[in-house]
Design a protein around this motif. Sequence first.
Motif, PDB file in Angstrom:
ATOM      1  N   ILE A  27       0.839  -1.203   0.000  1.00  0.00           N
ATOM      2  CA  ILE A  27       0.000   0.000   0.000  1.00  0.00           C
ATOM      3  C   ILE A  27       0.872   1.251   0.000  1.00  0.00           C
ATOM      4  O   ILE A  27       0.604   2.225  -0.721  1.00  0.00           O
ATOM      5  CB  ILE A  27      -0.949  -0.006   1.216  1.00  0.00           C
ATOM      6  CG1 ILE A  27      -1.917  -1.193   1.138  1.00  0.00           C
ATOM      7  CG2 ILE A  27      -1.735   1.308   1.284  1.00  0.00           C
ATOM      8  CD1 ILE A  27      -2.749  -1.398   2.392  1.00  0.00           C
ATOM      9  N   GLU A  28       1.934   1.239   0.796  1.00  0.00           N
ATOM     10  CA  GLU A  28       2.837   2.393   0.845  1.00  0.00           C
ATOM     11  C   GLU A  28       3.491   2.632  -0.514  1.00  0.00           C
ATOM     12  O   GLU A  28       3.608   3.775  -0.972  1.00  0.00           O
ATOM     13  CB  GLU A  28       3.900   2.169   1.922  1.00  0.00           C
ATOM     14  CG  GLU A  28       3.352   2.214   3.343  1.00  0.00           C
ATOM     15  CD  GLU A  28       4.377   1.770   4.377  1.00  0.00           C
ATOM     16  OE1 GLU A  28       5.537   1.497   3.981  1.00  0.00           O
ATOM     17  OE2 GLU A  28       4.020   1.684   5.568  1.00  0.00           O
ATOM     18  N   THR A  48       2.493  -6.530  -5.810  1.00  0.00           N
ATOM     19  CA  THR A  48       1.726  -7.224  -4.782  1.00  0.00           C
ATOM     20  C   THR A  48       2.599  -8.350  -4.246  1.00  0.00           C
ATOM     21  O   THR A  48       3.185  -9.096  -5.038  1.00  0.00           O
ATOM     22  CB  THR A  48       0.434  -7.822  -5.374  1.00  0.00           C
ATOM     23  OG1 THR A  48      -0.342  -6.781  -5.964  1.00  0.00           O
ATOM     24  CG2 THR A  48      -0.384  -8.522  -4.307  1.00  0.00           C
ATOM     25  N   PRO A  49       2.723  -8.508  -2.933  1.00  0.00           N
ATOM     26  CA  PRO A  49       3.552  -9.603  -2.419  1.00  0.00           C
ATOM     27  C   PRO A  49       2.943 -10.962  -2.726  1.00  0.00           C
ATOM     28  O   PRO A  49       1.716 -11.109  -2.793  1.00  0.00           O
ATOM     29  CB  PRO A  49       3.599  -9.339  -0.907  1.00  0.00           C
ATOM     30  CG  PRO A  49       2.415  -8.488  -0.621  1.00  0.00           C
ATOM     31  CD  PRO A  49       2.162  -7.678  -1.851  1.00  0.00           C
ATOM     32  N   PRO A 107       1.427  -7.341 -10.385  1.00  0.00           N
ATOM     33  CA  PRO A 107       0.403  -6.305 -10.227  1.00  0.00           C
ATOM     34  C   PRO A 107      -0.836  -6.867  -9.551  1.00  0.00           C
ATOM     35  O   PRO A 107      -0.973  -8.084  -9.368  1.00  0.00           O
ATOM     36  CB  PRO A 107       0.123  -5.880 -11.671  1.00  0.00           C
ATOM     37  CG  PRO A 107       0.489  -7.072 -12.491  1.00  0.00           C
ATOM     38  CD  PRO A 107       1.635  -7.732 -11.787  1.00  0.00           C
ATOM     39  N   GLY A 108      -1.767  -5.997  -9.187  1.00  0.00           N
ATOM     40  CA  GLY A 108      -2.990  -6.472  -8.547  1.00  0.00           C
ATOM     41  C   GLY A 108      -3.915  -5.333  -8.193  1.00  0.00           C
ATOM     42  O   GLY A 108      -3.532  -4.159  -8.239  1.00  0.00           O
ATOM     43  N   GLY A 109      -5.150  -5.682  -7.811  1.00  0.00           N
ATOM     44  CA  GLY A 109      -6.127  -4.651  -7.508  1.00  0.00           C
ATOM     45  C   GLY A 109      -7.056  -4.966  -6.354  1.00  0.00           C
ATOM     46  O   GLY A 109      -7.873  -4.132  -5.978  1.00  0.00           O
ATOM     47  N   TYR A 110      -6.947  -6.171  -5.761  1.00  0.00           N
ATOM     48  CA  TYR A 110      -7.840  -6.518  -4.659  1.00  0.00           C
ATOM     49  C   TYR A 110      -7.404  -5.796  -3.379  1.00  0.00           C
ATOM     50  O   TYR A 110      -6.227  -5.528  -3.169  1.00  0.00           O
ATOM     51  CB  TYR A 110      -7.829  -8.032  -4.423  1.00  0.00           C
ATOM     52  CG  TYR A 110      -8.678  -8.824  -5.397  1.00  0.00           C
ATOM     53  CD1 TYR A 110      -8.606  -8.595  -6.767  1.00  0.00           C
ATOM     54  CD2 TYR A 110      -9.549  -9.802  -4.948  1.00  0.00           C
ATOM     55  CE1 TYR A 110      -9.379  -9.319  -7.656  1.00  0.00           C
ATOM     56  CE2 TYR A 110     -10.326 -10.539  -5.833  1.00  0.00           C
ATOM     57  CZ  TYR A 110     -10.239 -10.290  -7.186  1.00  0.00           C
ATOM     58  OH  TYR A 110     -11.008 -11.006  -8.064  1.00  0.00           O
TER      59      TYR A 110
END
Length: 667
Positions: free
Chosen positions: A452-453, A530-531, A550-553
């Motif tokens: 998030i950071e 994204t980890p 990458p990701g969006g959730y």
Amino acid sequence: MSTISILRAGPQTTIQDWPGRIRYWHVGVPPSGPMDDLSFRLANIAVGNAEGAPGLECTLVGPQLQFDADTVVAVTGAPVSLTVSGRSVPQWVPITLEAGEILDIGAVGVVGMRVYVAVAGGIDAELYLESRSTFTLGKFGGKDGRALTDGDTLATTPTAPAGVARRILGDEKPALTNNWHLAVTVGPHSAPEFFTPEDIDDLYNTPYEVHFNSDRTGVRLVGPQPRWARNDGGEAGLHPSNIHDTAYSVGALDFTGDTPILLGPDGPSLGGFVCPVTVTTAERWKLGQLKPGDTVQFVPVRAAEVASVASFGVHRRAGFSTVISAGTDLDDGVLGGSTTADGTTKVTYRRSGDDNILVEYGDMSLDLALRARVHALAERIDAERPPGLITLTPGIRSLQIKVDPTVMRQSTLLEWLTECEAQLPSASELVVPSRTVHLPLSWDDPATREAIERYMLGVRSDAPWCPWNIEFIRRMNGLDSVDDVHRIVYDAEYLVLGLGDVYLGAPVAVPLDPRHRLITTKYNPARTWTPENAVGIGGAYMCIYGMEGPGGYQFVGRTTQVWNHRHPLRAAGFEPEHPWLLRFFDKISWYPVSADELLDLRADMAAGRGTVEISDGTFSLAEHQRFLDDNAGGITADRSAMEAARAIERQRWSDGGEFATKTGKVA
């Protein structure tokens, strides 16, 4: 067999073969393979190899290679300077090197992005899931699952080329430019259902610019922001680009929020965003040569008239930089429709490129009976396996059928699917094996906080879900505190409806009890990092990320591995014949662990000594329906309260300008 010494690797040189790993789309394994398959295949033809023999893909700057035996090579793709032991040699022709000579491939010039090297006999590499192609994000294939580095050595195969080496003819060579035309077919999700007619006009009449943040997973574009035909995606998410997770096609133009991305050969197989058009199979080679700053013009064509990916020369028209079109299909990407045999559910057949049909059941809603229909259709198709069938990839309420269009035409497939549908049993009869898989969950894990950071620093700091995704989930669902989010997530039992939602066996799962269905929206734009094994919620769905990417959730925590990177070595919980942990219709149940405990568990899993508690069982749709009927009052009350909270949040977004159409172009 001879040896190739890598004196200079270049920034991104990998081993690829063609067509790659094409039969594992249903569990989130991309095909990989050459991004410009045309140049790659022509390089192999030039040295007498089979078209798909393993070779090298080089990005921006080529390698310096030394051969310990007499060898024939060919270099194709983007124009580069090319020398053999200091003397200039041409591309697109077979080149004979004597033992000890050095092939030096320079930097790509003004046009193009990638260069291809074929060696007579092909390059030897380990076969992994039926291909030798490198998937660097998944860390498998090619040379130890990575790009080549200085000092590496490769071996050629002991097999002699099957054909005769020859020069590539002028009309076979692809034309490279900085202003590209891409032939696209309309669908699967176009106007007027998802986009406005004006959006599609913009799409066809506006040159898009290639963004610098592009790679083999996808080519990000800068262009006009859609107006959108819907206010939101309902249970799939607040943004109108959100849909219930469905299979993608390579070459699809995927709108992740307002950002358009052309999905590449390392892209995701499953996701929850709309794709209005898809690049034809014969034109997808162009994605591999798109350079940041280039422009892209989408040209609509009729699916029945597209060139064959198997063809070369004038029939392929790759030697022309423009696309000549007689017009587009006027069906908005919808090939046809019917109803199920019992007359209860509509069936929609959507075009997803010239090599896929996407079958959707019912309305755009979350209904496990629709997933049961998908399962029944997949079982029927898999039992018959018609000629040309490649893969079946289920989504939440859809099934994508991928075929070889040179073997089975789309019109033939559509007719056959319609006949199959008429013979399927009622969905209410579904009873399937359903294991319960108990997994650890580190709540609000430090790795997700870091993601998030990074997002706030590098992508967007003013997003409504920042700085804390869990608080955003609370607000979206009208809960009193984040402790309620915690309680619901751990109380829920999640049914796995799809695999490969963001790669490598990653499940998309939904709580069986609708009262546990926390609904959120996805990041817009998506995260760039994204980890691995982060756990998130998007729309009504939970996902475990199978790998970094990458990701969006919206994050809630992190768990242990769902993909066995040690495969084919055995690991607890994983079946020996494949590296993915979960199956369709498994149930996931969480138990709490601390962040430090999770790190220990992850280390054990990575070393092959971890354990996963799994218990066998079944899932019956009829029994589930009885549960819903018995608890209808409480379910309705809880869902109504959550929907009211989402309406408030949506209005808050609207007042803050989140949905406002921006002037100019967006990326």
